[in-house]
Design a protein around this motif. Structure first.
Motif, PDB file in Angstrom:
ATOM      1  N   THR A 154       0.842  -1.203   0.000  1.00  0.00           N
ATOM      2  CA  THR A 154       0.000   0.000   0.000  1.00  0.00           C
ATOM      3  C   THR A 154       0.874   1.249   0.000  1.00  0.00           C
ATOM      4  OG1 THR A 154      -1.694  -1.175   1.258  1.00  0.00           O
ATOM      5  CG2 THR A 154      -1.836   1.225   1.212  1.00  0.00           C
ATOM      6  N   PRO A 155       0.630   2.198  -0.890  1.00  0.00           N
ATOM      7  CA  PRO A 155       1.492   3.385  -0.970  1.00  0.00           C
ATOM      8  C   PRO A 155       1.371   4.264   0.270  1.00  0.00           C
ATOM      9  CG  PRO A 155      -0.443   3.682  -2.343  1.00  0.00           C
ATOM     10  CD  PRO A 155      -0.474   2.251  -1.869  1.00  0.00           C
ATOM     11  N   ALA A 156       2.486   4.849   0.642  1.00  0.00           N
ATOM     12  CA  ALA A 156       2.487   5.778   1.769  1.00  0.00           C
ATOM     13  C   ALA A 156       1.920   7.126   1.319  1.00  0.00           C
ATOM     14  CB  ALA A 156       3.905   5.971   2.289  1.00  0.00           C
ATOM     15  N   PRO A 157       1.252   7.853   2.197  1.00  0.00           N
ATOM     16  CA  PRO A 157       0.710   9.177   1.833  1.00  0.00           C
ATOM     17  C   PRO A 157       1.828  10.116   1.389  1.00  0.00           C
ATOM     18  CG  PRO A 157      -0.212   8.412   3.905  1.00  0.00           C
ATOM     19  CD  PRO A 157       0.895   7.468   3.562  1.00  0.00           C
ATOM     20  N   PRO A 158       1.635  10.868   0.319  1.00  0.00           N
ATOM     21  CA  PRO A 158       2.686  11.766  -0.169  1.00  0.00           C
ATOM     22  C   PRO A 158       2.735  13.073   0.628  1.00  0.00           C
ATOM     23  CG  PRO A 158       0.759  11.957  -1.553  1.00  0.00           C
ATOM     24  CD  PRO A 158       0.447  10.890  -0.530  1.00  0.00           C
ATOM     25  N   PHE A 159       3.780  13.852   0.380  1.00  0.00           N
ATOM     26  CA  PHE A 159       3.917  15.210   0.916  1.00  0.00           C
ATOM     27  C   PHE A 159       3.915  15.236   2.454  1.00  0.00           C
ATOM     28  CE2 PHE A 159       1.149  15.551  -2.938  1.00  0.00           C
ATOM     29  CZ  PHE A 159       2.181  15.837  -3.823  1.00  0.00           C
ATOM     30  N   GLY A 160       4.218  14.112   3.083  1.00  0.00           N
ATOM     31  CA  GLY A 160       4.271  14.091   4.536  1.00  0.00           C
ATOM     32  C   GLY A 160       2.919  14.260   5.211  1.00  0.00           C
ATOM     33  N   LEU A 161       1.839  13.930   4.510  1.00  0.00           N
ATOM     34  CA  LEU A 161       0.505  14.040   5.109  1.00  0.00           C
ATOM     35  C   LEU A 161       0.391  13.086   6.295  1.00  0.00           C
ATOM     36  CD1 LEU A 161      -1.706  14.154   1.878  1.00  0.00           C
ATOM     37  CD2 LEU A 161      -1.068  16.060   3.342  1.00  0.00           C
ATOM     38  N   GLY A 162      -0.224  13.553   7.343  1.00  0.00           N
ATOM     39  CA  GLY A 162      -0.364  12.740   8.546  1.00  0.00           C
ATOM     40  C   GLY A 162      -1.531  11.784   8.456  1.00  0.00           C
ATOM     41  N   LEU A 163      -1.510  10.931   7.450  1.00  0.00           N
ATOM     42  CA  LEU A 163      -2.581   9.967   7.238  1.00  0.00           C
ATOM     43  C   LEU A 163      -2.015   8.561   7.288  1.00  0.00           C
ATOM     44  CD1 LEU A 163      -4.329  11.631   4.147  1.00  0.00           C
ATOM     45  CD2 LEU A 163      -5.092  11.765   6.523  1.00  0.00           C
ATOM     46  N   THR A 164      -2.844   7.617   7.685  1.00  0.00           N
ATOM     47  CA  THR A 164      -2.449   6.216   7.598  1.00  0.00           C
ATOM     48  C   THR A 164      -2.598   5.763   6.147  1.00  0.00           C
ATOM     49  OG1 THR A 164      -4.673   5.351   7.975  1.00  0.00           O
ATOM     50  CG2 THR A 164      -3.347   5.870   9.922  1.00  0.00           C
ATOM     51  N   PRO A 165      -1.936   4.665   5.755  1.00  0.00           N
ATOM     52  CA  PRO A 165      -2.110   4.152   4.394  1.00  0.00           C
ATOM     53  C   PRO A 165      -3.569   3.860   4.050  1.00  0.00           C
ATOM     54  CG  PRO A 165      -0.191   3.136   5.406  1.00  0.00           C
ATOM     55  CD  PRO A 165      -0.871   3.941   6.481  1.00  0.00           C
ATOM     56  N   VAL A 166      -4.336   3.379   5.029  1.00  0.00           N
ATOM     57  CA  VAL A 166      -5.752   3.081   4.773  1.00  0.00           C
ATOM     58  C   VAL A 166      -6.519   4.378   4.484  1.00  0.00           C
ATOM     59  CG1 VAL A 166      -7.891   2.164   5.761  1.00  0.00           C
ATOM     60  CG2 VAL A 166      -5.713   0.979   6.142  1.00  0.00           C
ATOM     61  N   GLN A 167      -6.237   5.413   5.247  1.00  0.00           N
ATOM     62  CA  GLN A 167      -6.895   6.703   5.004  1.00  0.00           C
ATOM     63  C   GLN A 167      -6.529   7.253   3.622  1.00  0.00           C
ATOM     64  OE1 GLN A 167      -5.369   8.758   8.473  1.00  0.00           O
ATOM     65  NE2 GLN A 167      -7.355   8.648   9.530  1.00  0.00           N
ATOM     66  N   TRP A 168      -5.272   7.088   3.242  1.00  0.00           N
ATOM     67  CA  TRP A 168      -4.819   7.603   1.955  1.00  0.00           C
ATOM     68  C   TRP A 168      -5.497   6.876   0.794  1.00  0.00           C
ATOM     69  CZ3 TRP A 168      -3.522  11.197  -0.980  1.00  0.00           C
ATOM     70  CH2 TRP A 168      -2.804  11.022  -2.155  1.00  0.00           C
ATOM     71  N   THR A 169      -5.552   5.541   0.860  1.00  0.00           N
ATOM     72  CA  THR A 169      -6.202   4.791  -0.225  1.00  0.00           C
ATOM     73  C   THR A 169      -7.704   5.078  -0.253  1.00  0.00           C
ATOM     74  OG1 THR A 169      -6.312   2.850   1.244  1.00  0.00           O
ATOM     75  CG2 THR A 169      -4.500   2.946  -0.344  1.00  0.00           C
ATOM     76  N   TYR A 170      -8.286   5.330   0.921  1.00  0.00           N
ATOM     77  CA  TYR A 170      -9.711   5.704   0.944  1.00  0.00           C
ATOM     78  C   TYR A 170      -9.940   7.016   0.199  1.00  0.00           C
ATOM     79  CZ  TYR A 170     -14.101   7.598   2.691  1.00  0.00           C
ATOM     80  OH  TYR A 170     -15.352   8.184   2.774  1.00  0.00           O
ATOM     81  N   LEU A 171      -9.087   8.002   0.443  1.00  0.00           N
ATOM     82  CA  LEU A 171      -9.225   9.276  -0.265  1.00  0.00           C
ATOM     83  C   LEU A 171      -9.005   9.105  -1.774  1.00  0.00           C
ATOM     84  CD1 LEU A 171      -7.479  11.796   2.174  1.00  0.00           C
ATOM     85  CD2 LEU A 171      -9.933  11.563   1.691  1.00  0.00           C
ATOM     86  N   LEU A 172      -8.107   8.197  -2.153  1.00  0.00           N
ATOM     87  CA  LEU A 172      -7.924   7.900  -3.576  1.00  0.00           C
ATOM     88  C   LEU A 172      -9.207   7.325  -4.169  1.00  0.00           C
ATOM     89  CD1 LEU A 172      -4.351   6.284  -3.770  1.00  0.00           C
ATOM     90  CD2 LEU A 172      -5.062   8.532  -4.607  1.00  0.00           C
ATOM     91  N   ALA A 173      -9.872   6.443  -3.416  1.00  0.00           N
ATOM     92  CA  ALA A 173     -11.125   5.859  -3.891  1.00  0.00           C
ATOM     93  C   ALA A 173     -12.206   6.921  -4.023  1.00  0.00           C
ATOM     94  CB  ALA A 173     -11.582   4.743  -2.939  1.00  0.00           C
ATOM     95  N   VAL A 174     -12.273   7.851  -3.063  1.00  0.00           N
ATOM     96  CA  VAL A 174     -13.247   8.949  -3.145  1.00  0.00           C
ATOM     97  C   VAL A 174     -12.975   9.803  -4.381  1.00  0.00           C
ATOM     98  CG1 VAL A 174     -14.066  11.063  -2.036  1.00  0.00           C
ATOM     99  CG2 VAL A 174     -13.658   9.016  -0.655  1.00  0.00           C
TER     100      VAL A 174
END
Length: 334
Positions: A154-174
């Motif tokens: 699972t890709p790590a959130p870019p730009f140092g965003l304080g998100l978990t990988p699950v949160q990041w992939t969820y935002l990608l899905a949105v």
């Protein structure tokens, strides 16, 4: 004159549609900080599946072409993205786009035979594609991992965003769902939308009015395939691992079920239908192995009989009842 109020209400609904959609996506994005990682994982599954259902809504709901093979295109997108990342070290973003491109080309390949066949015969052709994909994936273990599948970190959130990988992939899905809805909405409006409606009503009459039927059918099928492939690519990022048995005919049938239950000609119906096919099997499995099938069958019968326009018609019906009762009370008070 009697038609003017109805036309005005229809115009207001059309104008309010984008505003409500923006509000809905704002709520979905806001859930990132309110829902647990497991809840976001489930929601991510819903949203990525919804993109594939939306692709079916475009193809079947707008042109009348039947496909029972979109689960295979979904799987093709997932495997393409995984192979590009794992085997070719392609960046995640480029791999997702590459998956959509490969699915688009696959849609073109399927769409060409679709020029000569239609209806149930086209459905059988796409069913054959859905049946062939899992054994094909198993025959090339060096590329696809064979029966064991393929894993993607699972890709790590870019730009140092304080998100978990699950949160990041969820935002990608949105984000993917938002782009897919915007694309489908634009395709089904204006001149292209009228051409699609004419094609769905009668191909011969559509051709007589200047619609290039063959080219339009191929492009719509390919566009629908690309959407399914993109959904599959992000689905792979959400799960991190997948096997050929994840993309059997059962998945294709589930997508068709979701399209019918949600509303075959609606945007948000795709999300409602996807939520049904993702959540219901998990909840119904506690009642027995055959429970999901019984629930599917019962829900289909109820929706077809009570809500022929799908679950997406419920809010509009409820709003109509509220406005009608309010209008009745005003007349009585006068």
């Amino acid at each position: 004159a009697p038609d003017r109020p109805a036309a005005a209400r229809h115009g207001r609904r059309i104008a309010a549609g984008p505003v409500l959609s923006i509000a809905a996506f704002a709520v979905l994005a806001g859930l990132t900080l309110l829902v647990t990682d497991y809840g976001l994982f489930q929601l991510s599954r819903v949203l990525t599946v919804a993109v594939a259902v939306l692709a079916l809504n475009l193809l079947t709901g707008r042109t009348g072409q039947i496909s029972v093979g979109h689960g295979a295109l979904f799987g093709l997108g997932a495997y393409t993205m995984a192979i590009l990342v794992v085997k070719a070290s392609v960046p995640y973003g480029a791999a997702v786009l590459g998956a959509g491109a490969i699915a688009f080309l696959a849609g073109l390949a399927i769409g060409v035979p679709a020029l000569r066949i239609r209806g149930l015969y086209l459905g059988l052709l796409t069913l054959a594609v859905a049946i062939l994909l899992p054994p094909l994936l198993k025959r090339f273990p060096d590329l696809t991992g064979g029966v064991y599948g393929i894993n993607v970190e699972t890709p790590a959130p870019p730009f140092g965003l304080g998100l978990t990988p699950v949160q990041w992939t969820y935002l990608l899905a949105v984000a993917l769902l938002a782009v897919a809805m915007l694309a489908v909405r634009n395709l089904t409006r204006g001149r292209i939308g009228r051409a699609l409606d004419a094609l769905r009503a009668n191909e011969t009459m559509a051709a007589a009015t200047g619609v290039r039927v063959g080219r339009l059918k191929i492009l719509v099928f390919a566009t629908s395939a690309a959407l399914a492939g993109l959904g599959g690519a992000v689905f792979q990022l959400v799960l991190g691992a997948t096997t050929p048995d994840s993309f059997t005919v059962t998945l294709s049938l589930a997508l068709v079920t979701a399209a019918i239950l949600g509303g075959i000609r609606t945007l948000w119906g795709a999300v409602l239908g996807a939520a049904f096919v993702v959540y219901v099997p998990d909840e119904a499995a506690a009642l027995g192995d055959a429970a999901p099938q019984y629930v599917y069958a019962g829900a289909l019968l109820l929706v077809i009989y009570l809500l022929p326009q799908g679950l997406a018609s419920v809010p509009e019906r409820a709003w109509s009842v509220v406005t009608r009762s309010a209008s009745t009370r005003r007349r009585r008070s006068i």
